[in-house]
Structure formats: C-alpha cells, structure tokens
Write a protein that holds these residues in place. Structure first.
Motif, PDB file in Angstrom:
ATOM      1  N   GLU A  65       0.701  -1.072   0.236  1.00 15.62           N
ATOM      2  CA  GLU A  65       0.078   0.086  -0.385  1.00 15.62           C
ATOM      3  C   GLU A  65       0.956   1.088   0.156  1.00 15.62           C
ATOM      4  OE1 GLU A  65      -3.829   2.038   2.605  1.00 15.62           O
ATOM      5  OE2 GLU A  65      -2.435  -0.035   3.348  1.00 15.62           O
ATOM      6  N   ASN A  67       1.672   5.767   0.402  1.00 13.42           N
ATOM      7  CA  ASN A  67       0.607   6.977   0.164  1.00 13.42           C
ATOM      8  C   ASN A  67       2.099   7.937  -0.459  1.00 13.42           C
ATOM      9  OD1 ASN A  67      -1.771   6.808   0.854  1.00 13.42           O
ATOM     10  ND2 ASN A  67      -1.735   6.313   3.171  1.00 13.42           N
ATOM     11  N   ALA A 102       0.470   3.414   6.406  1.00 13.86           N
ATOM     12  CA  ALA A 102       0.711   2.460   4.758  1.00 13.86           C
ATOM     13  C   ALA A 102       2.295   1.943   4.796  1.00 13.86           C
ATOM     14  CB  ALA A 102       0.578   3.740   3.833  1.00 13.86           C
ATOM     15  N   ARG A 205       1.991  -8.492  -0.018  1.00 12.88           N
ATOM     16  CA  ARG A 205       3.303  -8.442   1.140  1.00 12.88           C
ATOM     17  C   ARG A 205       3.350  -8.875   2.205  1.00 12.88           C
ATOM     18  NH1 ARG A 205      -0.770  -5.041   5.555  1.00 12.88           N
ATOM     19  NH2 ARG A 205      -1.724  -6.974   5.245  1.00 12.88           N
TER      20      ARG A 205
END
Length: 317
Positions: A65, A67, A102, A205
C-alpha cells in the motif's frame, strides 16, 4: 526462502521497476537494499527526475500500500499521524488514521515542513508506531519511508538535523537519465494512443516480509565485520571530518551490506558488498569541518579516501 530465491525475486522486482521507470538500475538496487535492510531511504534530487514515480512503482511491484505526503511549511504532526475525531452517531471520539499508515510512504520535500512535523515522521520511522493523545498505534508492516528533498532551492525550507538524517539507512540520488533515456521519455509522450507502461505486482506483502528476514541469515566473517567497523571508525580520523559515522551508522552499514549480499544471491557478505553500499550508507552521516566546507569538499571524496586507506580483507575458503 533461501538466498538464491530471494535474489531471483528481487531481480524480478527490479526488472519491473526498470520497465516502468527510466533510470539507473544501480539506483533502484540501492533503494531496494534499504527495503531489504528494513530501513528507509532519503533521495536528494532536483524536481522532475522521477522520484515520485519510482516510489509508486516500487510499492506496486512489491504489492504494498502506498501513500504520498506533500510536506509544506503549514503541515502539522497530526496531518501525518492522524487524530481523534468525534463520531456523531456513536457519540464518542475515534481515531482517524493519517497518511503515514501505509507500507510505503513518500515524504515529498521533507525539508519544507517545520522541525516538529519532521520529528513526528522520523519518530514513526524509528519506532514503527505513533502515539496520539496518549494512545499508541502500530504502523503497518512492512513499513518503508522514501523521503525527498530538493538540494537547489533552499528558500522556505528547514534543514534536517544531522541526528535525523542519520535515521535514513541510505541517501542517494536518481540523477538525470542518459540521452537514450530522455529520448524514450519523449517517445512515450509523443504516442498519445499508447499508454505509458504500468507496473504490476511481482510479490505480495507477506513475501516482502519474508524477503526482509533473509539478510538475517547471511554469514559475515569476522574479518569482514572488522572491515565494516574499521571503515566506520576511519571516517572519524579524517582531518576533513568534524563528526564521523556514529555507532548506529556502523550498524546500518552492516545491515545494508547483508542486504546487498542477498541481492547478489550470496549467503555471505563479501568485501564487494561492503564497498557497494559504502557511499549511500556512510556519506550522509558525515559532518565536515568548516574549512572542508569552504573548500567545497564532497563527502563522497572522504568516503573514497577511507575506502582506499583501509585494507580489504581476504575471504576464507
């Protein structure tokens, strides 16, 4: 995951990044080294070289993820960490996560934010958690910060203190692409019917978390450990240096060398691995003397001299 498998996966990630972003592979390897070492990276580059695209592409290739936080002089710590907001329905306060929650966070132009806001980010980098109103909140894992700063435009900026710069495992620069690279940028822009290549996730991940454990299994012979320590200590002896590499910096040097060995598919650290990461790990940790700064001495020159002075160990077997 063994060292050969980890090296292959890293190669696939680098290939995917290189397919999308026009840049030097050694630069991408340096950034990925910081990820493997469970550290963070600081990029010092002029605008428009592709730093944001690199961060976004790397996070996509790693299946993480992403950001982006644009640092500005009016940015507050709560704008990064989050804050408690009142829920009208439940009639109680609940925590609203900030953009720091994130896996990959791009801290764009970090030196434009005031010191208090910088400190909030750097504390999160060190602790991998944030505290808001006395409550501690764990950050996602893995957690990687890629911070940028513009070395040319200094008006309205707040220089990062040396102690805070020391928290970045590596500091590197993307630089300008070569002539062929810039021509490819133009070619992509000229053909409006063809979309620029988008990165695809090569891993997830969980795999990234597994990759970060592999450097812990890399063997470092005693004489190579001594080589790492001696290089760090030698920076403190150079007459051009006011403050040399800290003990924490030497530890990061050790961790980065192990990560570099993984990228090379080896189960041990060779002197080549140590030398490959020396500039990106050590140079930004130096504080030069006033005389050296007046003479426009480059920190990279000091590291080169240190590498020349310290004897390279021979590998056993």
């Amino acid at each position: 995951m063994d060292h050969a498998d980890a090296s292959q996966v890293c190669g696939e990630v680098l290939d995917e990044v290189e397919r999308t972003v026009i840049g030097d592979r050694e630069f991408f390897e340096t950034v990925l080294t910081a990820v493997l070492a469970d550290g963070h990276a600081l990029l010092e580059d002029v605008p428009g070289t592709g730093k944001t695209l690199t961060a976004r592409t790397l996070s996509t290739a790693l299946g993480l993820e992403f950001n982006r936080i644009q640092f500005t002089p009016d940015l507050l710590p709560a704008d990064i960490t989050g804050t408690h907001v009142f829920n009208e329905k439940d009639r109680e306060f609940e925590f609203s996560e900030g953009p720091i929650f994130a896996n990959v966070v791009l801290a764009d132009e970090i030196n434009r934010a005031p010191p208090k806001t910088q400190a909030a980010l750097l504390e999160a980098m060190e602790e991998e958690q944030v505290s808001v109103d006395g409550t501690t909140h764990e950050l996602p894992s893995p957690f990687f910060v890629l911070a940028t700063q513009n070395p040319v435009e200094q008006e309205g900026t707040f220089q990062l203190p040396e102690a805070q710069v020391d928290r970045f495992t590596v500091k590197t620069s993307m630089g300008y692409p070569d002539r062929d690279g810039e021509l490819e940028l133009i070619d992509r822009r000229a053909d409006r019917t063809e979309k620029a290549p988008d990165a695809e996730s090569m891993v997830d991940r969980e795999t990234v978390a597994d990759l970060q454990t592999v450097p812990e299994t890399v063997d470092v012979q005693k004489n190579v450990r001594e080589y790492i320590v001696d290089l760090g200590r030698e920076t403190r002896q150079d007459s051009r240096v006011d403050v040399g590499v800290s003990p924490r910096g030497v530890q990061r040097f050790f961790e980065a060398a192990r990560a570099r060995a993984v990228l090379s598919g080896r189960s041990f650290v060779a002197p080549d691995d140590v030398q490959a990461v020396a500039q990106s790990v050590l140079a930004h940790r130096l504080v030069l003397t006033g005389e050296a700064q007046v003479r426009d001495t480059e920190k990279s020159e000091v590291i080169e001299a240190v590498l020349d002075r310290v004897a390279v160990p021979e590998m056993d077997g």
